[in-house]
Enzyme design. Sequence first.
Site, PDB file in Angstrom:
ATOM      1  N   LYS A 180       0.973  -1.146   0.042  1.00 14.08           N
ATOM      2  CA  LYS A 180      -0.194  -0.211   0.056  1.00 14.08           C
ATOM      3  C   LYS A 180       0.678   1.208   0.012  1.00 14.08           C
ATOM      4  O   LYS A 180       1.696   1.418   1.071  1.00 14.08           O
ATOM      5  CB  LYS A 180      -0.985  -0.072   1.187  1.00 14.08           C
ATOM      6  CG  LYS A 180      -2.243   0.505   1.193  1.00 14.08           C
ATOM      7  CD  LYS A 180      -2.468   2.256   1.022  1.00 14.08           C
ATOM      8  CE  LYS A 180      -1.819   3.040   1.944  1.00 14.08           C
ATOM      9  NZ  LYS A 180      -2.004   4.499   1.568  1.00 14.08           N
ATOM     10  N   LEU A 249      -0.958  -9.824  17.356  1.00 14.04           N
ATOM     11  CA  LEU A 249       0.067 -10.558  17.663  1.00 14.04           C
ATOM     12  C   LEU A 249       1.067 -10.908  16.379  1.00 14.04           C
ATOM     13  O   LEU A 249       1.476 -11.782  16.272  1.00 14.04           O
ATOM     14  CB  LEU A 249      -0.028 -12.038  18.516  1.00 14.04           C
ATOM     15  CG  LEU A 249      -0.789 -11.752  20.122  1.00 14.04           C
ATOM     16  CD1 LEU A 249      -1.023 -13.013  20.395  1.00 14.04           C
ATOM     17  CD2 LEU A 249       0.246 -11.091  20.773  1.00 14.04           C
ATOM     18  N   GLU A 255       9.386   1.708  11.117  1.00 14.48           N
ATOM     19  CA  GLU A 255      10.417   2.900  10.466  1.00 14.48           C
ATOM     20  C   GLU A 255       9.563   4.576  10.664  1.00 14.48           C
ATOM     21  O   GLU A 255       8.831   4.750   9.932  1.00 14.48           O
ATOM     22  CB  GLU A 255      11.099   2.768   9.181  1.00 14.48           C
ATOM     23  CG  GLU A 255      11.765   1.364   8.803  1.00 14.48           C
ATOM     24  CD  GLU A 255      12.935   1.626   9.460  1.00 14.48           C
ATOM     25  OE1 GLU A 255      13.615   2.810   9.739  1.00 14.48           O
ATOM     26  OE2 GLU A 255      13.861   0.628   9.733  1.00 14.48           O
ATOM     27  N   CYS A 289      13.581  11.585   6.569  1.00 18.53           N
ATOM     28  CA  CYS A 289      13.329  11.098   7.797  1.00 18.53           C
ATOM     29  C   CYS A 289      14.725  11.111   8.505  1.00 18.53           C
ATOM     30  O   CYS A 289      14.846  11.452   9.752  1.00 18.53           O
ATOM     31  CB  CYS A 289      12.671   9.689   7.870  1.00 18.53           C
ATOM     32  SG  CYS A 289      13.814   8.465   6.748  1.00 18.53           S
ATOM     33  N   GLU A 387       9.190  17.240  14.311  1.00 16.95           N
ATOM     34  CA  GLU A 387       9.658  16.841  13.222  1.00 16.95           C
ATOM     35  C   GLU A 387       8.887  17.855  12.118  1.00 16.95           C
ATOM     36  O   GLU A 387       7.752  17.656  11.849  1.00 16.95           O
ATOM     37  CB  GLU A 387       9.348  15.462  12.886  1.00 16.95           C
ATOM     38  CG  GLU A 387       9.543  14.910  11.073  1.00 16.95           C
ATOM     39  CD  GLU A 387       9.672  13.439  10.776  1.00 16.95           C
ATOM     40  OE1 GLU A 387       8.254  13.352  10.973  1.00 16.95           O
ATOM     41  OE2 GLU A 387      10.412  12.830  10.386  1.00 16.95           O
TER      42      GLU A 387
HETATM   43  P1  NAD Z   1       2.057   8.844   7.269  1.00 14.66           P
HETATM   44  O1  NAD Z   1       2.466   8.112   8.374  1.00 14.66           O
HETATM   45  O2  NAD Z   1       1.164   9.834   7.131  1.00 14.66           O
HETATM   46  O3  NAD Z   1       1.759   7.577   6.027  1.00 14.66           O
HETATM   47  C1  NAD Z   1       2.506   6.488   5.910  1.00 14.66           C
HETATM   48  C2  NAD Z   1       1.875   5.425   5.300  1.00 14.66           C
HETATM   49  O4  NAD Z   1       0.762   4.985   6.159  1.00 14.66           O
HETATM   50  C3  NAD Z   1       0.804   5.932   4.176  1.00 14.66           C
HETATM   51  O5  NAD Z   1       0.848   4.878   3.086  1.00 14.66           O
HETATM   52  C4  NAD Z   1      -0.524   6.169   4.639  1.00 14.66           C
HETATM   53  O6  NAD Z   1      -1.543   5.849   3.763  1.00 14.66           O
HETATM   54  C5  NAD Z   1      -0.660   4.937   5.768  1.00 14.66           C
HETATM   55  N1  NAD Z   1      -1.542   5.080   6.615  1.00 14.66           N
HETATM   56  C6  NAD Z   1      -2.074   6.240   7.154  1.00 14.66           C
HETATM   57  N2  NAD Z   1      -3.092   5.847   8.103  1.00 14.66           N
HETATM   58  C7  NAD Z   1      -3.006   4.514   8.210  1.00 14.66           C
HETATM   59  C8  NAD Z   1      -3.955   3.658   8.861  1.00 14.66           C
HETATM   60  N3  NAD Z   1      -4.846   4.008   9.852  1.00 14.66           N
HETATM   61  N4  NAD Z   1      -3.623   2.285   8.692  1.00 14.66           N
HETATM   62  C9  NAD Z   1      -2.686   1.910   7.917  1.00 14.66           C
HETATM   63  N5  NAD Z   1      -1.942   2.655   7.149  1.00 14.66           N
HETATM   64  C10 NAD Z   1      -2.248   4.091   7.252  1.00 14.66           C
HETATM   65  O7  NAD Z   1       3.425   9.499   6.741  1.00 14.66           O
HETATM   66  P2  NAD Z   1       3.889  10.096   5.491  1.00 14.66           P
HETATM   67  O8  NAD Z   1       3.520  11.510   5.836  1.00 14.66           O
HETATM   68  O9  NAD Z   1       3.379   9.511   4.229  1.00 14.66           O
HETATM   69  O10 NAD Z   1       5.389  10.065   5.437  1.00 14.66           O
HETATM   70  C11 NAD Z   1       6.279  11.140   6.248  1.00 14.66           C
HETATM   71  C12 NAD Z   1       6.794  10.481   7.666  1.00 14.66           C
HETATM   72  O11 NAD Z   1       7.586   9.277   7.447  1.00 14.66           O
HETATM   73  C13 NAD Z   1       7.756  11.095   8.296  1.00 14.66           C
HETATM   74  O12 NAD Z   1       7.419  11.342   9.904  1.00 14.66           O
HETATM   75  C14 NAD Z   1       8.827  10.648   8.207  1.00 14.66           C
HETATM   76  O13 NAD Z   1      10.087  10.771   9.063  1.00 14.66           O
HETATM   77  C15 NAD Z   1       8.731   9.175   8.001  1.00 14.66           C
HETATM   78  N6  NAD Z   1       9.535   8.294   7.399  1.00 14.66           N
HETATM   79  C16 NAD Z   1      10.306   7.387   7.968  1.00 14.66           C
HETATM   80  C17 NAD Z   1      11.321   6.628   7.517  1.00 14.66           C
HETATM   81  C18 NAD Z   1      12.286   5.911   8.067  1.00 14.66           C
HETATM   82  O14 NAD Z   1      13.099   5.121   7.629  1.00 14.66           O
HETATM   83  N7  NAD Z   1      12.254   5.867   9.447  1.00 14.66           N
HETATM   84  C19 NAD Z   1      11.551   7.000   5.908  1.00 14.66           C
HETATM   85  C20 NAD Z   1      10.765   7.704   5.308  1.00 14.66           C
HETATM   86  C21 NAD Z   1       9.932   8.445   6.074  1.00 14.66           C
END
Ligand code: NAD
Length: 484
Positions: A180, A249, A255, A289, A387
């Site tokens: 997704k 579980l 990440e 990130c 952030e």
């Molecule tokens: P987000 O959390 O808004 O969305 C991430 C994913 O989760 C998307 O595919 C979204 O559709 C999905 N999602 C949203 N609600 C959900 C739910 N209720 N159930 C299941 N899936 C759901 O993040 P974003 O705005 O797309 O990305 C930016 C964030 O990602 C920043 O905080 C960034 O730091 C982080 N990030 C972390 C890493 C890492 O490696 N640690 C890498 C890239 C980005």
Amino acid sequence: MTAFEIEPGRLFVGGQWREAADGARTEVVDPSRGAVVTTVAEAGAADVDAAVGAAREAFDAGSWSGLSGRERGRILHRVAELIRENADELARLESLDVGKPISLCHAVDITNAANDYEHFAALAHSLDGAVRDTPMNALAYTKREPIGVVAAITPFNFPLILAGSKIGPALAAGNTVVHKPADETPLSALYMARLFQQAGVPDGVVNVVTGAGPVAGEALLRHRGVDKVAFTGSTAVGRHVASTAGEALKPVTMELGGNAAHIVFEDADLEKAVGAIIKAFVFNTGQFCMGGPRLLVSRPVYATVLGILADTVPGVPVGDPRDPEAVVGPMAGEKHLKKVEEYVDIARKEGGRIVCGGERLDLDGGYYYRPTVIADLSNDSRVVQEEIFGPVLTVQPFDTEDEAVALANSTPYGLASGIQTNNLARAHRIADRLQAGIVWINDWAMLDPAVPFGGVKDSGFGREYGPEALAAYTKVKSVVVSLD
Ligand code: NAD
């Protein structure tokens, strides 16, 4: 209007392209113009159910897990080759979808995605177990087996790479996948579905459902047919995903967000350090990130560093992602631009001094923001602690190593960190004390699929890349054979 023709996207389920069951579609916007470029199918629970069903069927049939690791590796190598052969088209899509400069897409996104699949292709036939010495009259050995159906949920900022960092190890280990992608950046995931098929990945082994997080993502997360959740995204959504998966579980890798400190000591090579400082906060328009948005500078060189940044940062080329000279493109969406504006407003209200930037750049109706440097904020400012995920750098002075470490570790996050120093002992001493999954010394964003990365504290748990990532897509079975 964009010059590119993009096919309307459909869902990829069991090797077939299909519309959402209820016919729903969602728009994809080019952030450099704020214009709709295409639409993709918007999956609902019924579509997710079909995708998980296809992945389950493929897993149970053994069409992938039943292949030898070497054979899976061969097909994953082909995936890497196809990424390289289709680099222009993939770079075009990623740039259009996310607003990344096309040169960055080639140098970073396409190159790293191909390297990721190649890396995991090579690891696919190294999934061996161990023979354990015991006092029993028995032969005891372990095996690593695939977990089953993996839900891969990815964010908007590096769509191709962060899909590869999950699908690569998941497939190498013999799992099947439902991916997704982020709501707003689904295009490269759909293109990759074609490449998987072309490479010889059997139908049903990789499925792609585009759609909204709270609908398609939530349905995937809660589906009883999913055996593992691999999530990259914000800490807020990650908390929800981890607790929901925990209730069922299901194993998860998380990440999450970051807010890294970049520490500059007075003995650093300042000319080199400034290059790393700028890269750390403008790379991917600050939507990284592992970016370094918090600069901590030793007091004797604090004014000098601020002066160099004031002179240099305004010269960083911001512009149309299609312009090969552009280093910084637009933010990936209007909501991301507004978030940056809100944080800079807070900084002004809290007495922050805008050293440069601090405003939007009006260009073609796109979501551009000028790289911004802010001094004189206190460490408890929200602008320092939270952030922002945009091209914004806060700069704070420090007097001692202890103070630098305390400031660096003072946010809830712990994804990355960086040190600029020519003192070798100091570099290692400080690296040991930083609460972060990765520490860079005298540069930034040195990443390779052989080097694991991931977070501590609110930045998550589990590691992507390296053999550590492969292990996270397997379960260990022990077999004990009586020799009596
Ligand atoms: P987000 O959390 O808004 O969305 C991430 C994913 O989760 C998307 O595919 C979204 O559709 C999905 N999602 C949203 N609600 C959900 C739910 N209720 N159930 C299941 N899936 C759901 O993040 P974003 O705005 O797309 O990305 C930016 C964030 O990602 C920043 O905080 C960034 O730091 C982080 N990030 C972390 C890493 C890492 O490696 N640690 C890498 C890239 C980005």
